[in-house]
Design an enzyme around this catalytic site. Structure first.
Site, PDB file in Angstrom:
ATOM      1  N   ASP A 209     -23.625  28.618  52.168  1.00  0.00           N
ATOM      2  CA  ASP A 209     -23.630  27.304  52.791  1.00  0.00           C
ATOM      3  C   ASP A 209     -25.058  26.762  52.833  1.00  0.00           C
ATOM      4  O   ASP A 209     -26.016  27.522  53.010  1.00  0.00           O
ATOM      5  CB  ASP A 209     -23.051  27.428  54.206  1.00  0.00           C
ATOM      6  CG  ASP A 209     -22.892  26.097  54.901  1.00  0.00           C
ATOM      7  OD1 ASP A 209     -22.197  25.218  54.341  1.00  0.00           O
ATOM      8  OD2 ASP A 209     -23.445  25.930  56.005  1.00  0.00           O
TER       9      ASP A 209
ATOM     10  N   GLU B 151     -24.374  26.117  47.785  1.00  0.00           N
ATOM     11  CA  GLU B 151     -23.984  24.728  48.028  1.00  0.00           C
ATOM     12  C   GLU B 151     -25.197  23.827  47.814  1.00  0.00           C
ATOM     13  O   GLU B 151     -26.145  23.837  48.589  1.00  0.00           O
ATOM     14  CB  GLU B 151     -23.466  24.545  49.457  1.00  0.00           C
ATOM     15  CG  GLU B 151     -23.060  23.103  49.745  1.00  0.00           C
ATOM     16  CD  GLU B 151     -22.860  22.809  51.222  1.00  0.00           C
ATOM     17  OE1 GLU B 151     -22.228  21.770  51.528  1.00  0.00           O
ATOM     18  OE2 GLU B 151     -23.327  23.584  52.067  1.00  0.00           O
TER      19      GLU B 151
END
Length: 618
Positions: A354, A386
């Site tokens: 993330d 990400e």
């Protein structure tokens, strides 16, 4: 005095070879065409990222081709080079300097002449440390992204395990997600549908039939919210989802069906309601907020008092962790008992990180090293980050990121490809604009990273793709075929294949419509996935985008005798296919030869129609 005709194409090996990103230490050959005898001096102006320009004098070819050539060796550490050309010519005693650089659309390929140095937009050349391919099982796979709470409740009678305090449960699975906020616009009650790990186990056969080989799960560790990006305890599965025993069962059952599991690693921040921060005292008297002597206290940065601290994007619910702290690094990845080691040991295929931009290159490299420790025990693991932009030239917090240059990320979530697909099909860009953008990304990314990017049409952070296409199934059909044909690993957001609609968060996170799926749309997904799974060209073939007038095409090939072509008509008009309209951005011969083998001339393409050609002369 007239300006000479100048031509250079960064995508054509007649003018720059080798193509695209190169390994550090490579020798690059440059050539530029100048259709005038008056050129007095031509220089390649090239600079290593952040360094001064280096001038390389280009020599005129001995023949009459009017080409100027030079070679340049990349040296030192991997990173980016930027370059343009300076041309000085004279006529009737007058001297003029012009520059050749990227075109006005800022893509690579054919460029333009400018006379003002301040207008120069430089070409990019990516240099990586070494080829760093992702595992074969990942590169040949199809990913299914599950938001766990919204997929399926596998408990008997759909009983909900361990419902959280101060939350609410939806009355039916058809209810639309909705946030209840307080007067400060903060979420006052988290909402739950009851999806869990047992539910995923119960639907594994369904996913296998769809063609899925990889599950990417939203965070599964204990947290107060439904999305779990506010981690409460990295070492514990959220009780609403199940427990470690159920998770290991999921990994095992999925593995028996040839399906790997990728976990979501949220290591930039934790939840304010966590064992590490513990603002509300739900984890006893410990935690950074409650106890200045807590072992977690120096993980966080406080300002003046305990109520003011660094948090992600000013969201006080998500305190940011100082990733430079050695104790935090040991906790996450740098010990055999670390979070990464503990959960990787269960047999998962890898991690998606993330907000990778919030993690330093060193931190990401540390996670990669932890995964490599497990590769000695079995199959290779994958690490995806990400990133929402072109990850090759990303600058975060004033620093250029190097996470695709070897030893860190295998690839990233490919939001630029998503934007291109959406804009092409929705008519915001034409076919040639799409090709030039795709070619720019192809030339910027190391080849192994381009193949490893996680391509998607929708995620938990975007509007539902069917909603983006105004609920047009024909548009979504085109998009799905492009998703399967483009380089990278296709990822399907749960429910997109079933016709789920929805706007921005939280509307894009509704419950999967079991028993009420759009079967026609699901069949389109299955057909496209089958092509991806059975056509090796789509999995690892070289990539060559092109345009035929208003039609967008994608060539994936092993050789001129073995290739696949996807041709799509994103317009509202019927189009007669004509090779005379072919625009090859590299000015090569391979593409035209392949298309001529298909004998497309005279065929007709209807609005929003795709054409899939698989050619194997061998």
């Amino acid at each position: 005095m007239g300006v000479p005709l100048v031509y250079f194409n960064s995508w054509s090996e007649q003018y720059r070879r080798p193509f695209g990103a190169v390994r550090i230490g490579s020798v690059i050959y440059f050539s530029i065409q100048i259709e005038q005898d008056a050129a007095a001096e031509v220089n390649l102006m090239i600079q290593k990222d952040g360094n001064p320009f280096h001038e390389v004098l280009m020599n005129q070819a001995a023949d009459e081709s009017r080409r100027f050539t030079c070679k340049f060796k990349t040296e030192g550490t991997p990173g980016l080079y930027f370059y343009h050309f300076r041309i000085t010519f004279q006529e009737e005693g007058n001297v003029q300097t012009i520059y050749y650089c990227k075109a006005a659309d800022l893509y690579g390929g054919e460029g333009r002449i400018v006379s003002d140095l301040s207008q120069v937009e430089q070409y990019q050349m990516t240099c990586f440390q070494y080829a760093d391919p992702a595992p074969e099982w990942y590169l040949h796979g199809v990913i299914y992204h599950i938001f766990v709470d919204r997929f399926f409740n596998g408990n008997r009678h759909k009983q909900m395990l361990h419902p959280k305090k101060n939350s609410f449960i939806y009355a039916t699975e058809e209810d639309r997600p909705y946030y209840i906020r307080d007067k400060n616009d903060q979420i006052a009650r988290w909402d739950f549908f009851g999806g869990n790990l047992s539910g995923i186990i119960a639907k594994l056969v369904n996913l296998k039939r769809l063609g899925v080989t990889i599950l990417y799960l939203s965070p599964i560790f204990e947290a107060r919210s439904n999305h779990k990006y506010d981690t409460g305890d990295f070492q514990k599965i959220d009780p609403m989802f199940g427990d470690e025993k159920i998770f290991k069962k999921l990994v095992s059952k999925a593995g028996q069906l040839g399906i790997r599991v990728i976990l979501d690693g949220v290591f930039n921040h934790v939840g304010v309601d966590s064992v590490y921060f513990n603002r509300y005292g739900n984890y006893g008297s410990g935690g950074a907020y409650q106890d200045a002597s807590s072992p977690y206290h120096d993980w966080f940065t406080f300002h003046g008092d305990r109520d003011h601290y660094d948090c992600w994007w000013s969201i006080t619910d998500l305190p940011t962790v100082n990733k430079a702290k050695i104790s935090y690094q040991k906790f996450i990845y740098d010990s055999e008992e670390s979070v990464v080691d503990t959960w990787t040991e269960t047999g998962i295929g890898g991690w998606r990180l993330d907000v990778a931009d919030e993690l330093s290159d060193g931190f990401i490299a540390g996670i990669r090293n932890a995964l490599q420790r497990h590769e000695k025990k079995g199959e290779h693991k994958v690490l995806i980050g990400e990133v929402w932009e072109d990850a090759t030239n990303k600058i975060a917090y004033g620093k250029r990121r190097h996470y695709l240059e070897g030893g860190m990320l295998h690839g990233v979530m490919n939001y630029p490809f998503r934007d291109l697909i959406v804009n092409l099909i929705n008519g915001k860009i034409n076919a040639r604009q799409a090709v030039r953008s795709f070619m720019t990304l192809k030339s910027n990314y190391p080849p192994e990273a381009l193949l490893a990017n996680m391509n998607n049409l929708g995620t938990h952070d975007t509007e539902r793709i069917l909603t983006v296409f105004q609920e047009s199934q024909r548009k979504l059909g085109l998009a799905v075929w492009l998703l399967m044909a483009l380089p990278g690993v296709p990822c399907i957001y749960y429910g997109d294949e079933a016709g789920v609609v929805g706007g921005k968060d939280p509307d894009n996170r509704s419950f999967y419509p079991w028993g009420k799926e759009n079967q026609q749309l699901k069949a389109v997904f299955q057909e496209a996935i089958h092509a991806r799974r059975t056509d090796p060209h789509l999995q690892h073939g070289a990539f060559y985008p092109f345009s035929l007038g208003p039609l967008f095409g994608c060539l994936r090939y092993v050789s001129m005798n073995q290739f696949t072509v996807l041709l799509v008509n994103p317009t509202r008009d019927s189009v007669n296919i004509s090779l005379g309209q072919l625009k090859d951005e590299t000015n090569g011969s391979l593409l035209r030869s392949c298309l001529q083998s298909l004998d497309l001339n005279g065929d007709r393409s209807e609005p929003m129609e795709y054409h899939y050609y698989h050619f194997d002369r061998s």
